[in-house]
Write an enzyme that holds these catalytic residues in place. Structure first.
Site, short mmCIF file in Angstrom:
data_model
loop_
_atom_site.label_atom_id
_atom_site.label_comp_id
_atom_site.label_asym_id
_atom_site.label_seq_id
_atom_site.Cartn_x
_atom_site.Cartn_y
_atom_site.Cartn_z
N HIS A 28 1.82 4.28 -3.23
CA HIS A 28 1.84 5.67 -3.04
C HIS A 28 3.27 6.30 -3.57
O HIS A 28 3.22 7.18 -4.06
CB HIS A 28 1.28 6.39 -1.61
CG HIS A 28 0.10 5.77 -1.02
ND1 HIS A 28 -1.14 6.23 -1.68
CD2 HIS A 28 -0.42 5.46 0.18
CE1 HIS A 28 -2.07 5.90 -1.02
NE2 HIS A 28 -1.85 5.29 0.00
N HIS A 59 0.90 -1.26 0.10
CA HIS A 59 -0.06 0.15 0.05
C HIS A 59 0.90 1.21 0.06
O HIS A 59 0.67 2.02 -0.78
CB HIS A 59 -0.80 -0.15 1.11
CG HIS A 59 -1.94 1.19 1.14
ND1 HIS A 59 -3.16 1.13 0.76
CD2 HIS A 59 -2.01 2.45 1.72
CE1 HIS A 59 -3.88 2.14 0.87
NE2 HIS A 59 -2.98 2.87 1.41
N GLU A 60 1.75 1.31 0.86
CA GLU A 60 2.61 2.47 1.04
C GLU A 60 3.74 2.56 0.04
O GLU A 60 3.99 3.73 -0.64
CB GLU A 60 3.34 2.54 2.48
CG GLU A 60 2.61 2.64 3.62
CD GLU A 60 1.45 3.56 3.80
OE1 GLU A 60 1.83 4.69 3.17
OE2 GLU A 60 0.33 3.70 4.25
#
Length: 195
Positions: free
Chosen positions: A24, A20-21
């Protein structure tokens, strides 16, 4: 929960947080912002993203958090589009990871791998769904706020300042499930389309 399930859960949470990170950070990098890369956050290494208290909360209460990736939208060539794409990229990374795990379980028949992949599907889908809620500081708010006209800035500011209280009430009452559930179901249908 036995030891094998606990270990599989920890691995699944670490994977969900990391992809997820990384999503980003990498999308921000592609769009012209290297802030996350500079701070060593454009990595799949869980150690760079896991918040110990957030991880513990996720293990105990199934709701937690990671260390947010630093992003400077002023570096994007197109501020609004960049903000939307970076906000979406975390959830998309989780969905792609869940699909990969569905395919692993479809073609591999080994208990340990199937157990880890199964938990990884659940946590990636859950992480994507939760983060798409339109609440600051979640990604769903990053997407929606990009389209709110400037003239509503004062209203947006008031909403953002109250968001911590709203967030806490939703978590403590379990009401967040009312909103997360439908999003989670849509994502699950997409992911298991590949099974």
């Amino acid at each position: 929960m036995d030891l094998s399930n606990i270990l599989a859960t920890v691995v699944a949470i670490a994977v969900a947080i990391s992809v997820h990170e990384f999503g980003h950070a990498y999308s921000a990098h592609l769009l012209g912002d290297n802030t996350a890369k500079t701070y060593g956050r454009m990595t799949l290494n869980p150690a760079a993203h896991v918040d110990p208290i957030g991880l513990l909360m996720m293990l105990v209460f199934k709701i937690g958090w990671a260390r947010p990736v630093p992003v400077n939208p002023n570096n994007f060539k197109n501020y609004k589009l960049g903000n939307v794409l970076v906000s979406l990229s975390g959830a998309l990374a989780n969905i792609v990871t869940a699909i990969i795990c569905v395919l692993i379980n479809k073609h591999v028949n080994m208990y340990a791998i199937n157990l880890i992949a199964g938990y990884t599907i659940l946590y990636n889908v859950g992480f994507a769904a939760f983060n798409l809620l339109p609440l600051p500081p979640l990604d769903g708010w990053g997407i929606i706020s990009s389209f709110i006209p400037y003239k509503y800035n004062e209203m947006v500011y008031k909403y953002e300042s109250m968001s911590s209280i709203i967030f806490l009430v939703l978590i403590l009452t379990g009401a967040y499930g009312i909103f997360v559930g439908p999003i989670r179901n849509v994502i699950m249908n997409i992911v298991f389309f590949f099974s």
